[in-house]
Design a protein around this motif. Structure first.
Motif, PDB file in Angstrom:
ATOM      1  N   GLY A  61       0.852  -1.195   0.000  1.00  9.55           N
ATOM      2  CA  GLY A  61       0.000   0.000   0.000  1.00  9.55           C
ATOM      3  C   GLY A  61       0.873   1.225   0.000  1.00  9.55           C
ATOM      4  O   GLY A  61       2.087   1.142  -0.106  1.00  9.55           O
ATOM      5  N   ASP A  62       0.294   2.357   0.193  1.00 12.71           N
ATOM      6  CA  ASP A  62       1.008   3.601  -0.030  1.00 12.71           C
ATOM      7  C   ASP A  62       1.006   4.468   1.232  1.00 12.71           C
ATOM      8  O   ASP A  62      -0.031   4.755   1.802  1.00 12.71           O
ATOM      9  N   CYS A  63       2.211   4.914   1.639  1.00 15.14           N
ATOM     10  CA  CYS A  63       2.322   5.809   2.802  1.00 15.14           C
ATOM     11  C   CYS A  63       1.441   7.045   2.605  1.00 15.14           C
ATOM     12  O   CYS A  63       0.824   7.550   3.543  1.00 15.14           O
ATOM     13  N   LEU A  64       1.409   7.503   1.367  1.00 12.26           N
ATOM     14  CA  LEU A  64       0.645   8.730   1.096  1.00 12.26           C
ATOM     15  C   LEU A  64      -0.851   8.522   1.359  1.00 12.26           C
ATOM     16  O   LEU A  64      -1.542   9.434   1.800  1.00 12.26           O
ATOM     17  N   ASP A  65      -1.321   7.294   1.121  1.00 11.24           N
ATOM     18  CA  ASP A  65      -2.731   7.004   1.402  1.00 11.24           C
ATOM     19  C   ASP A  65      -3.046   7.201   2.877  1.00 11.24           C
ATOM     20  O   ASP A  65      -4.114   7.666   3.251  1.00 11.24           O
ATOM     21  N   VAL A  66      -2.083   6.816   3.725  1.00  6.76           N
ATOM     22  CA  VAL A  66      -2.297   6.945   5.171  1.00  6.76           C
ATOM     23  C   VAL A  66      -2.474   8.417   5.518  1.00  6.76           C
ATOM     24  O   VAL A  66      -3.375   8.799   6.276  1.00  6.76           O
ATOM     25  N   LEU A  67      -1.605   9.266   4.934  1.00  4.34           N
ATOM     26  CA  LEU A  67      -1.698  10.703   5.216  1.00  4.34           C
ATOM     27  C   LEU A  67      -3.025  11.265   4.698  1.00  4.34           C
ATOM     28  O   LEU A  67      -3.703  12.028   5.388  1.00  4.34           O
ATOM     29  N   LYS A  68      -3.394  10.849   3.490  1.00  3.41           N
ATOM     30  CA  LYS A  68      -4.648  11.352   2.903  1.00  3.41           C
ATOM     31  C   LYS A  68      -5.846  10.900   3.740  1.00  3.41           C
ATOM     32  O   LYS A  68      -6.739  11.678   4.039  1.00  3.41           O
ATOM     33  N   GLU A  69      -5.817   9.611   4.132  1.00  2.00           N
ATOM     34  CA  GLU A  69      -6.917   9.071   4.954  1.00  2.00           C
ATOM     35  C   GLU A  69      -7.051   9.841   6.253  1.00  2.00           C
ATOM     36  O   GLU A  69      -8.137  10.034   6.770  1.00  2.00           O
ATOM     37  N   ALA A  70      -5.901  10.277   6.782  1.00  2.00           N
ATOM     38  CA  ALA A  70      -5.911  10.988   8.073  1.00  2.00           C
ATOM     39  C   ALA A  70      -6.325  12.453   7.882  1.00  2.00           C
ATOM     40  O   ALA A  70      -6.375  13.210   8.844  1.00  2.00           O
ATOM     41  N   GLN A 109      -2.604  19.020   1.706  1.00  2.00           N
ATOM     42  CA  GLN A 109      -1.781  18.757   0.534  1.00  2.00           C
ATOM     43  C   GLN A 109      -0.358  19.303   0.706  1.00  2.00           C
ATOM     44  O   GLN A 109       0.621  18.650   0.333  1.00  2.00           O
ATOM     45  N   ASP A 110      -0.254  20.498   1.297  1.00  2.00           N
ATOM     46  CA  ASP A 110       1.063  21.113   1.510  1.00  2.00           C
ATOM     47  C   ASP A 110       1.943  20.223   2.394  1.00  2.00           C
ATOM     48  O   ASP A 110       3.148  20.082   2.167  1.00  2.00           O
ATOM     49  N   VAL A 111       1.323  19.676   3.415  1.00  2.00           N
ATOM     50  CA  VAL A 111       2.070  18.833   4.361  1.00  2.00           C
ATOM     51  C   VAL A 111       2.509  17.542   3.668  1.00  2.00           C
ATOM     52  O   VAL A 111       3.632  17.068   3.852  1.00  2.00           O
ATOM     53  N   ILE A 112       1.639  17.014   2.830  1.00  5.02           N
ATOM     54  CA  ILE A 112       1.982  15.788   2.088  1.00  5.02           C
ATOM     55  C   ILE A 112       3.166  16.065   1.161  1.00  5.02           C
ATOM     56  O   ILE A 112       4.124  15.293   1.106  1.00  5.02           O
ATOM     57  N   LYS A 113       3.109  17.217   0.473  1.00  2.00           N
ATOM     58  CA  LYS A 113       4.216  17.599  -0.434  1.00  2.00           C
ATOM     59  C   LYS A 113       5.512  17.725   0.357  1.00  2.00           C
ATOM     60  O   LYS A 113       6.577  17.254  -0.051  1.00  2.00           O
ATOM     61  N   HIS A 114       5.406  18.378   1.519  1.00  2.00           N
ATOM     62  CA  HIS A 114       6.576  18.550   2.378  1.00  2.00           C
ATOM     63  C   HIS A 114       7.159  17.181   2.759  1.00  2.00           C
ATOM     64  O   HIS A 114       8.376  16.976   2.706  1.00  2.00           O
ATOM     65  N   SER A 115       6.248  16.232   3.091  1.00  2.00           N
ATOM     66  CA  SER A 115       6.698  14.883   3.475  1.00  2.00           C
ATOM     67  C   SER A 115       7.461  14.220   2.325  1.00  2.00           C
ATOM     68  O   SER A 115       8.471  13.542   2.544  1.00  2.00           O
ATOM     69  N   GLU A 116       6.965  14.449   1.110  1.00  2.00           N
ATOM     70  CA  GLU A 116       7.622  13.847  -0.061  1.00  2.00           C
ATOM     71  C   GLU A 116       9.027  14.414  -0.253  1.00  2.00           C
ATOM     72  O   GLU A 116       9.979  13.677  -0.531  1.00  2.00           O
ATOM     73  N   VAL A 117       9.137  15.726  -0.063  1.00  2.00           N
ATOM     74  CA  VAL A 117      10.453  16.366  -0.217  1.00  2.00           C
ATOM     75  C   VAL A 117      11.415  15.860   0.861  1.00  2.00           C
ATOM     76  O   VAL A 117      12.570  15.500   0.586  1.00  2.00           O
ATOM     77  N   VAL A 118      10.901  15.778   2.083  1.00  2.00           N
ATOM     78  CA  VAL A 118      11.739  15.302   3.197  1.00  2.00           C
ATOM     79  C   VAL A 118      12.168  13.854   2.948  1.00  2.00           C
ATOM     80  O   VAL A 118      13.318  13.478   3.184  1.00  2.00           O
ATOM     81  N   THR A 119      11.232  13.036   2.417  1.00  2.00           N
ATOM     82  CA  THR A 119      11.557  11.636   2.118  1.00  2.00           C
ATOM     83  C   THR A 119      12.724  11.547   1.139  1.00  2.00           C
ATOM     84  O   THR A 119      13.698  10.817   1.362  1.00  2.00           O
ATOM     85  N   LYS A 120      12.624  12.331   0.046  1.00  2.00           N
ATOM     86  CA  LYS A 120      13.677  12.279  -0.977  1.00  2.00           C
ATOM     87  C   LYS A 120      15.022  12.672  -0.391  1.00  2.00           C
ATOM     88  O   LYS A 120      16.051  12.027  -0.636  1.00  2.00           O
ATOM     89  N   LEU A 121      15.005  13.748   0.396  1.00  2.00           N
ATOM     90  CA  LEU A 121      16.248  14.227   1.002  1.00  2.00           C
ATOM     91  C   LEU A 121      16.816  13.178   1.966  1.00  2.00           C
ATOM     92  O   LEU A 121      18.023  12.884   1.960  1.00  2.00           O
ATOM     93  N   ALA A 122      15.903  12.599   2.792  1.00  2.00           N
ATOM     94  CA  ALA A 122      16.346  11.600   3.774  1.00  2.00           C
ATOM     95  C   ALA A 122      16.955  10.381   3.085  1.00  2.00           C
ATOM     96  O   ALA A 122      17.965   9.832   3.541  1.00  2.00           O
TER      97      ALA A 122
END
Ligand code: SAM
Length: 219
Positions: free
Chosen positions: A179-188, A192-205
């Motif tokens: 499944g998809d981590c992003l789905d968990v965030l969306k379900e919660a 959208q801004d926070v989800i985008k931020h999470s994606e950027v942080v993921t890539k950097l991490a």
């Protein structure tokens, strides 16, 4: 579950014919608040199936097959409840069942008269013939006053309630394995801004993890 410990005793299991339904009895027993199941006939495959579920999804549920059911019923120290369409209505007797170690007996084919005699309560879930799985589920729900819904199993595998699709967290791996981590965030209801931020942080991490040879999957 609190001051009550529930064991289910399954009588008359026919390994070939009742394979699925007895598996369902065991799964319902575990999910709805019982701590163990005893099955009158030996069935190593069934034991393996249920232990595998317990191993992945948690809880201290135990299974034993090939037990001496007569001895168990006769020597049981707490209340013995036999689920049968011929018994007293669940809604009338649920409050009379004493707390402690409760043995819940469910049948497969015709149940011997001795069980009716030895049971402290012969309980019907409606006076129509239906299924031992349905009878057990409704009985356990009533007996635990829906307490099973609050039980935490703390297994290696956790299901995240999701509106669509399947989200599973595999604790051993430490990250969403299916499944998809992003789905968990969306379900919660995450913005959208926070989800985008999470994606950027993921890539950097991940880049940092790769650079220092850390566990990228875990990150
Ligand atoms: N003819 C069987 C008998 O003499 O008991 C009943 C077979 S039934 C398919 C299998 C089991 O389902 C029963 O032994 C009983 O535990 C459970 N069951 C079926 N209908 C029930 C009801 N209305 N209330 C409580 N238990 C029921």
């Amino acid at each position: 579950m609190g001051d009550t410990d529930i064991t289910v005793l399954r009588l008359g299991h026919r390994p070939q014919r009742d394979k699925r339904i007895t598996t369902h009895i065991a799964l319902v027993a575990r999910a709805f608040g019982a701590s163990s199941i005893q099955i009158s006939e030996k069935d190593a495959e069934l034991e393996h199936t249920i232990r595998d579920v317990v191993d992945r999804f948690g809880g201290g549920f135990s299974i034993e097959t090939g037990v001496n059911w007569k001895k168990i019923i006769r020597q049981w120290e707490g209340p013995v409840v036999h689920l049968t369409m011929y018994g007293e209505p669940l809604e009338d007797v649920a409050g009379d069942i004493a707390k402690g170690d409760i043995l819940v007996v469910v049948g497969a084919e015709k149940v011997p008269g001795e069980v009716f005699k030895h049971a402290d309560h012969n309980v019907s879930v409606g006076n129509q013939p239906h299924s031992e799985v349905a009878a057990l589920a409704l009985f356990l729900d009533r007996l635990t006053e829906a307490g099973w819904t609050r039980h935490q199993f703390e297994g290696r595998r956790i299901i995240v309630p999701t509106k669509k699709g399947k989200t599973v967290i595999d604790i051993e791996e430490g990250y969403l394995c299916n499944g998809d981590c992003l789905d968990v965030l969306k379900e919660a209801g995450c913005e959208q801004d926070v989800i985008k931020h999470s994606e950027v942080v993921t890539k950097l991490a991940v880049k940092m993890a790769e650079a220092c040879k850390a566990d990228v999957g875990l990150v």
